[in-house]
Design a protein around this motif. Structure first.
Motif, PDB file in Angstrom:
ATOM      1  N   SER A 136       0.837  -1.194   0.000  1.00 38.86           N
ATOM      2  CA  SER A 136       0.000   0.000   0.000  1.00 38.86           C
ATOM      3  C   SER A 136       0.873   1.245   0.000  1.00 38.86           C
ATOM      4  O   SER A 136       1.790   1.372   0.815  1.00 38.86           O
ATOM      5  CB  SER A 136      -0.915   0.019   1.238  1.00 38.86           C
ATOM      6  N   ALA A 137       0.579   2.161  -0.919  1.00 41.10           N
ATOM      7  CA  ALA A 137       1.333   3.416  -1.015  1.00 41.10           C
ATOM      8  C   ALA A 137       0.697   4.539  -0.206  1.00 41.10           C
ATOM      9  O   ALA A 137       1.210   5.666  -0.209  1.00 41.10           O
ATOM     10  CB  ALA A 137       1.430   3.845  -2.475  1.00 41.10           C
ATOM     11  N   THR A 138      -0.383   4.262   0.499  1.00 36.19           N
ATOM     12  CA  THR A 138      -1.099   5.314   1.223  1.00 36.19           C
ATOM     13  C   THR A 138      -0.212   6.075   2.216  1.00 36.19           C
ATOM     14  O   THR A 138      -0.221   7.320   2.229  1.00 36.19           O
ATOM     15  CB  THR A 138      -2.331   4.728   1.943  1.00 36.19           C
ATOM     16  N   PRO A 139       0.587   5.410   3.063  1.00 36.53           N
ATOM     17  CA  PRO A 139       1.468   6.172   3.971  1.00 36.53           C
ATOM     18  C   PRO A 139       2.452   7.065   3.222  1.00 36.53           C
ATOM     19  O   PRO A 139       2.702   8.206   3.634  1.00 36.53           O
ATOM     20  CB  PRO A 139       2.211   5.073   4.744  1.00 36.53           C
ATOM     21  N   GLY A 140       2.996   6.578   2.108  1.00 32.93           N
ATOM     22  CA  GLY A 140       3.936   7.380   1.326  1.00 32.93           C
ATOM     23  C   GLY A 140       3.281   8.561   0.655  1.00 32.93           C
ATOM     24  O   GLY A 140       3.876   9.655   0.575  1.00 32.93           O
ATOM     25  N   LEU A 141       2.047   8.383   0.181  1.00 32.63           N
ATOM     26  CA  LEU A 141       1.323   9.488  -0.448  1.00 32.63           C
ATOM     27  C   LEU A 141       0.991  10.569   0.579  1.00 32.63           C
ATOM     28  O   LEU A 141       1.102  11.770   0.296  1.00 32.63           O
ATOM     29  CB  LEU A 141       0.048   8.965  -1.111  1.00 32.63           C
ATOM     30  N   ASN A 142       0.594  10.168   1.777  1.00 27.75           N
ATOM     31  CA  ASN A 142       0.333  11.137   2.845  1.00 27.75           C
ATOM     32  C   ASN A 142       1.605  11.890   3.222  1.00 27.75           C
ATOM     33  O   ASN A 142       1.585  13.110   3.444  1.00 27.75           O
ATOM     34  CB  ASN A 142      -0.234  10.423   4.075  1.00 27.75           C
ATOM     35  N   LEU A 182      -7.380   4.844   1.515  1.00 23.30           N
ATOM     36  CA  LEU A 182      -6.563   3.645   1.728  1.00 23.30           C
ATOM     37  C   LEU A 182      -6.559   2.853   0.425  1.00 23.30           C
ATOM     38  O   LEU A 182      -7.619   2.501  -0.097  1.00 23.30           O
ATOM     39  CB  LEU A 182      -7.130   2.800   2.863  1.00 23.30           C
ATOM     40  N   VAL A 183      -5.371   2.626  -0.129  1.00 22.32           N
ATOM     41  CA  VAL A 183      -5.247   1.873  -1.380  1.00 22.32           C
ATOM     42  C   VAL A 183      -4.511   0.559  -1.090  1.00 22.32           C
ATOM     43  O   VAL A 183      -3.386   0.567  -0.583  1.00 22.32           O
ATOM     44  CB  VAL A 183      -4.474   2.666  -2.456  1.00 22.32           C
ATOM     45  N   LEU A 184      -5.163  -0.553  -1.381  1.00 20.82           N
ATOM     46  CA  LEU A 184      -4.535  -1.865  -1.258  1.00 20.82           C
ATOM     47  C   LEU A 184      -4.128  -2.330  -2.652  1.00 20.82           C
ATOM     48  O   LEU A 184      -4.971  -2.423  -3.552  1.00 20.82           O
ATOM     49  CB  LEU A 184      -5.494  -2.867  -0.617  1.00 20.82           C
ATOM     50  N   SER A 185      -2.846  -2.601  -2.820  1.00 20.83           N
ATOM     51  CA  SER A 185      -2.326  -3.007  -4.120  1.00 20.83           C
ATOM     52  C   SER A 185      -1.848  -4.454  -4.060  1.00 20.83           C
ATOM     53  O   SER A 185      -1.310  -4.899  -3.034  1.00 20.83           O
ATOM     54  CB  SER A 185      -1.174  -2.091  -4.550  1.00 20.83           C
ATOM     55  N   MET A 186      -2.019  -5.154  -5.153  1.00 19.54           N
ATOM     56  CA  MET A 186      -1.654  -6.570  -5.213  1.00 19.54           C
ATOM     57  C   MET A 186      -0.754  -6.855  -6.399  1.00 19.54           C
ATOM     58  O   MET A 186      -0.903  -6.226  -7.461  1.00 19.54           O
ATOM     59  CB  MET A 186      -2.906  -7.439  -5.273  1.00 19.54           C
ATOM     60  N   LYS A 187       0.156  -7.784  -6.191  1.00 21.26           N
ATOM     61  CA  LYS A 187       1.119  -8.179  -7.228  1.00 21.26           C
ATOM     62  C   LYS A 187       1.010  -9.680  -7.447  1.00 21.26           C
ATOM     63  O   LYS A 187       0.971 -10.465  -6.496  1.00 21.26           O
ATOM     64  CB  LYS A 187       2.542  -7.827  -6.781  1.00 21.26           C
ATOM     65  N   ASN A 188       0.994 -10.088  -8.715  1.00 22.17           N
ATOM     66  CA  ASN A 188       1.005 -11.506  -9.077  1.00 22.17           C
ATOM     67  C   ASN A 188       1.993 -11.702 -10.225  1.00 22.17           C
ATOM     68  O   ASN A 188       1.985 -10.938 -11.194  1.00 22.17           O
ATOM     69  CB  ASN A 188      -0.390 -11.975  -9.507  1.00 22.17           C
TER      70      ASN A 188
END
Length: 323
Positions: A136-142, A161-167
């Motif tokens: 999640s990049a949310t802390p970095g964006l803030n 809050l953005v939840l990102s997923m990698k596959n």
């Protein structure tokens, strides 16, 4: 007269016997020296031929130093069970069990909390694995918004809050040397992979694209605005016991400005001692992002500490018994 003759005969027998024993002892000492010389010579030859997993000198305690270090985190192999590494800028890894690895780029967790699980499905000369990550990049964006880094995020943007997923699906193939009685040992590893990242915003969002190299092509996943596909090829080469050279080329395709992007990285890893290494290199970005330049370069330096033990020699690196 007979007594004198007997004494002389006894003296001669004693001299001959003593001389024979002395010669036998001398021959035995010579034989032992010859055996030691031959053993040492064989060890030197084996060490030169088997740089990736060197044999130990005769009489030395077995070395528990890891012999899976050539397998980069981007490859399809996993680290040994209860072994791994702690690194500054590259992923730190830990073997949960055989064929299952947990990794995270630790310093990045302050801005982008991240955790990745890699499962190895096949390991022969062909290695196949899949990676599944959550970040999640949310802390970095803030953090960037508070410091008014408008190229990353607008000062008035609502940040959910953005939840990102990698596959990712990964295939590796090693090129080995033939070490006679021992299992093959790799000195070059080739890797290819394909995957996709996406993000899901929880709540309302008006985030826009990150306007920086290395950020534009990752924006859909980081801001939760779309999907990014990627493909890579990689090679890792063990030059000698102290040097490993690696590099990769990545292609990105997705919902970002220009829709296409390339990144190329090269790094040289040198071992100070068997469990400590320093890596240095660069990453280049090439894409038409409508920025001031179509390319950018970032140098990097990494420190790595390896912990845990290698597998026993009787099993080898490839899960195959010698006999």
């Amino acid at each position: 007269m007979k007594t004198v003759f007997k004494l002389v005969l006894l003296f001669v027998v004693c001299v001959i016997t003593t001389n024979g024993v002395s010669q036998n002892k001398s021959n035995k000492r010579t034989s032992k020296r010859e055996i030691r010389k031959r053993q040492q010579k064989a060890y030197e030859q084996s060490r030169d031929m088997n740089a990736f997993n060197p044999m130990q000198p005769m009489g030395a305690k077995q070395n528990d130093a890891r012999d899976d270090i050539l397998w980069h985190s981007e490859s399809a192999n996993t680290v040994y069970s209860k072994a791994g590494n702690i690194s500054v800028t590259s992923p730190s890894r830990y073997g949960l069990k055989e064929g299952l690895e947990l990794s995270s780029t630790l310093p990045l967790n302050y801005l982008v909390p991240n955790l990745t699980l890699k499962k190895r499905w096949m390991n022969n000369k062909w290695y196949i694995a899949s990676k599944h990550g959550l970040y999640s990049a949310t802390p970095g964006l803030n953090w960037a918004q508070k410091r008014k880094y408008t190229s990353v995020v607008d000062s008035s943007a609502n940040i959910p809050l953005v939840l990102s997923m990698k596959n990712e699906f990964i295939v590796s193939r090693y090129i080995s040397t033939d070490n006679r009685c021992s299992n093959d040992q790799p000195f070059v590893i080739l890797t290819a992979g394909i995957g996709f990242d996406f993000g899901v915003p929880i709540g309302s969002s008006d985030l826009t694209e990150i306007r920086q190299h290395f950020g534009v092509n990752r924006s859909p996943a980081l801001t939760g605005s779309g999907i990014v596909g990627n493909a890579k090829i990689r090679a890792d080469w063990q030059i000698n016991n102290m040097l490993i050279l690696g590099g990769d080329l990545k292609y990105f395709r997705g919902d970002f400005t220009g829709n296409h992007a390339f990144e190329q990285s090269t790094q040289l890893q040198t071992f100070v001692i068997p469990m400590w290494s320093i890596s240095f290199g660069y990453i280049v970005s090439l894409a038409d992002y409508n920025l001031d330049s179509k390319w950018a370069i970032i140098p990097f330096l990494d420190l790595n500490w390896y912990f845990g033990k290698k597998k026993g020699r009787e099993r080898g690196l490839w899960d195959r018994k010698m006999f």
